[in-house]
Design a protein around this motif. Structure first.
Motif, PDB file in Angstrom:
ATOM      1  N   LEU A  37       0.809  -1.210   0.000  1.00  0.00           N
ATOM      2  CA  LEU A  37       0.000   0.000   0.000  1.00  0.00           C
ATOM      3  C   LEU A  37       0.846   1.266   0.000  1.00  0.00           C
ATOM      4  CD1 LEU A  37      -2.584  -0.997   2.770  1.00  0.00           C
ATOM      5  CD2 LEU A  37      -2.891  -1.118   0.279  1.00  0.00           C
ATOM      6  N   TYR A  38       2.005   1.194   0.655  1.00  0.00           N
ATOM      7  CA  TYR A  38       2.794   2.412   0.859  1.00  0.00           C
ATOM      8  C   TYR A  38       4.238   2.022   1.148  1.00  0.00           C
ATOM      9  CZ  TYR A  38       4.413   6.773   2.989  1.00  0.00           C
ATOM     10  OH  TYR A  38       5.106   7.912   3.286  1.00  0.00           O
ATOM     11  N   ARG A  39       5.163   2.857   0.658  1.00  0.00           N
ATOM     12  CA  ARG A  39       6.582   2.677   0.957  1.00  0.00           C
ATOM     13  C   ARG A  39       7.257   4.035   1.042  1.00  0.00           C
ATOM     14  NH1 ARG A  39      10.803  -1.130  -2.318  1.00  0.00           N
ATOM     15  NH2 ARG A  39       9.002  -2.529  -2.122  1.00  0.00           N
ATOM     16  N   LYS A  40       7.989   4.268   2.127  1.00  0.00           N
ATOM     17  CA  LYS A  40       8.766   5.495   2.315  1.00  0.00           C
ATOM     18  C   LYS A  40      10.217   5.068   2.505  1.00  0.00           C
ATOM     19  CE  LYS A  40       9.760   9.779   3.594  1.00  0.00           C
ATOM     20  NZ  LYS A  40      10.060  10.766   2.615  1.00  0.00           N
ATOM     21  N   THR A  41      11.089   5.547   1.628  1.00  0.00           N
ATOM     22  CA  THR A  41      12.503   5.174   1.716  1.00  0.00           C
ATOM     23  C   THR A  41      13.336   6.333   2.260  1.00  0.00           C
ATOM     24  OG1 THR A  41      12.864   5.825  -0.591  1.00  0.00           O
ATOM     25  CG2 THR A  41      12.368   3.509  -0.182  1.00  0.00           C
ATOM     26  N   ARG A  42      14.469   5.970   2.832  1.00  0.00           N
ATOM     27  CA  ARG A  42      15.448   6.958   3.292  1.00  0.00           C
ATOM     28  C   ARG A  42      16.354   7.322   2.121  1.00  0.00           C
ATOM     29  NH1 ARG A  42      15.532   2.942   7.496  1.00  0.00           N
ATOM     30  NH2 ARG A  42      14.564   3.759   9.394  1.00  0.00           N
ATOM     31  N   GLU A  43      17.202   8.318   2.328  1.00  0.00           N
ATOM     32  CA  GLU A  43      18.127   8.755   1.276  1.00  0.00           C
ATOM     33  C   GLU A  43      19.049   7.635   0.823  1.00  0.00           C
ATOM     34  OE1 GLU A  43      20.238  12.342   2.143  1.00  0.00           O
ATOM     35  OE2 GLU A  43      18.391  13.430   2.649  1.00  0.00           O
ATOM     36  N   GLY A  45      18.262   4.586   0.495  1.00  0.00           N
ATOM     37  CA  GLY A  45      17.478   3.565  -0.172  1.00  0.00           C
ATOM     38  C   GLY A  45      16.839   2.552   0.762  1.00  0.00           C
ATOM     39  N   SER A  46      17.201   2.584   2.037  1.00  0.00           N
ATOM     40  CA  SER A  46      16.576   1.658   2.982  1.00  0.00           C
ATOM     41  C   SER A  46      15.123   2.069   3.199  1.00  0.00           C
ATOM     42  CB  SER A  46      17.339   1.622   4.309  1.00  0.00           C
ATOM     43  OG  SER A  46      17.296   2.878   4.947  1.00  0.00           O
ATOM     44  N   ILE A  47      14.332   1.126   3.643  1.00  0.00           N
ATOM     45  CA  ILE A  47      12.905   1.379   3.816  1.00  0.00           C
ATOM     46  C   ILE A  47      12.633   1.841   5.242  1.00  0.00           C
ATOM     47  CG2 ILE A  47      10.599   0.347   3.791  1.00  0.00           C
ATOM     48  CD1 ILE A  47      11.616  -1.484   1.536  1.00  0.00           C
ATOM     49  N   MET A  48      12.177   3.074   5.358  1.00  0.00           N
ATOM     50  CA  MET A  48      11.827   3.648   6.650  1.00  0.00           C
ATOM     51  C   MET A  48      10.493   3.083   7.138  1.00  0.00           C
ATOM     52  SD  MET A  48      11.030   7.643   7.613  1.00  0.00           S
ATOM     53  CE  MET A  48      12.583   8.191   6.954  1.00  0.00           C
ATOM     54  N   HIS A  49       9.534   2.997   6.213  1.00  0.00           N
ATOM     55  CA  HIS A  49       8.187   2.557   6.580  1.00  0.00           C
ATOM     56  C   HIS A  49       7.514   1.981   5.345  1.00  0.00           C
ATOM     57  CE1 HIS A  49       4.308   2.647   8.692  1.00  0.00           C
ATOM     58  NE2 HIS A  49       3.793   3.107   7.569  1.00  0.00           N
ATOM     59  N   ALA A  50       6.821   0.869   5.529  1.00  0.00           N
ATOM     60  CA  ALA A  50       6.028   0.279   4.451  1.00  0.00           C
ATOM     61  C   ALA A  50       4.752  -0.293   5.057  1.00  0.00           C
ATOM     62  CB  ALA A  50       6.808  -0.804   3.723  1.00  0.00           C
ATOM     63  N   GLU A  51       3.734  -0.394   4.227  1.00  0.00           N
ATOM     64  CA  GLU A  51       2.462  -0.972   4.653  1.00  0.00           C
ATOM     65  C   GLU A  51       1.989  -1.925   3.569  1.00  0.00           C
ATOM     66  OE1 GLU A  51      -0.290   2.216   5.461  1.00  0.00           O
ATOM     67  OE2 GLU A  51       1.068   3.134   6.912  1.00  0.00           O
ATOM     68  N   MET A  60       2.309  -3.221   9.052  1.00  0.00           N
ATOM     69  CA  MET A  60       3.282  -2.160   8.837  1.00  0.00           C
ATOM     70  C   MET A  60       4.666  -2.687   9.198  1.00  0.00           C
ATOM     71  SD  MET A  60       1.311   1.036  10.556  1.00  0.00           S
ATOM     72  CE  MET A  60      -0.367   1.418  10.158  1.00  0.00           C
ATOM     73  N   LEU A  61       5.690  -2.144   8.536  1.00  0.00           N
ATOM     74  CA  LEU A  61       7.045  -2.560   8.858  1.00  0.00           C
ATOM     75  C   LEU A  61       8.035  -1.484   8.477  1.00  0.00           C
ATOM     76  CD1 LEU A  61       8.781  -3.823   6.093  1.00  0.00           C
ATOM     77  CD2 LEU A  61       6.710  -5.190   6.198  1.00  0.00           C
ATOM     78  N   GLY A  62       9.197  -1.577   9.080  1.00  0.00           N
ATOM     79  CA  GLY A  62      10.293  -0.670   8.770  1.00  0.00           C
ATOM     80  C   GLY A  62      11.598  -1.326   9.151  1.00  0.00           C
TER      81      GLY A  62
END
Length: 128
Positions: A37-43, A45-51, A60-62
């Motif tokens: 549903l959602y993915r937020k990456t850090r600079e 490229g690692s995943i800060m937050h995903a759903e 949810m995970l990070g």
């Protein structure tokens, strides 16, 4: 529609802190048919937050910080076919904690441990 939570989200969702979020997303998709549903990456490229959505629920995970200790969780998921889901989980890299077994309380259940150490208890409610 309630305004205290995003549309389509249940009030309670598991949140997993993992070492490799991409691998966990792949595992959830292969085992449970999870839809991202959602993915937020850090600079970096690692995943800060995903759903992801599994059936009517959101997981949810990070990625946890590199030096942070592993935190393992335990999640129960009802699935249409526990035997098939258990088999998919094994192919996706999980180990079996408990093979599919009919339980006296009316469910057929099994258990998987993913590569991060999280336990996934899966069940199918039997008619009756």
């Amino acid at each position: 529609m309630p305004k205290h939570k995003p549309a389509g989200h249940p009030a309670v969702s598991p949140y997993l802190l993992v070492a490799d979020a991409r691998a966990m997303l792949d595992f959830l998709a292969a085992t449970f048919g999870a839809r991202e549903l959602y993915r937020k990456t850090r600079e970096d490229g690692s995943i800060m937050h995903a759903e992801v959505q599994i059936d009517d629920s959101v997981v949810m995970l990070g990625e946890r910080p590199e030096r942070a200790a592993a935190i393992c969780g335990s999640v129960h998921v009802y699935v249409p076919d526990v035997d098939a889901c258990h088999a998919r989980g094994l192919v996706a890299g999980a180990t079996s904690v408990s093979p599919p077994t009919d339980q006296p309380y009316g469910d057929r259940t099994a258990g998987l441990r993913d590569a991060e150490g999280n336990l996934w208890w899966i069940g199918t409610h039997l008619a009756g």
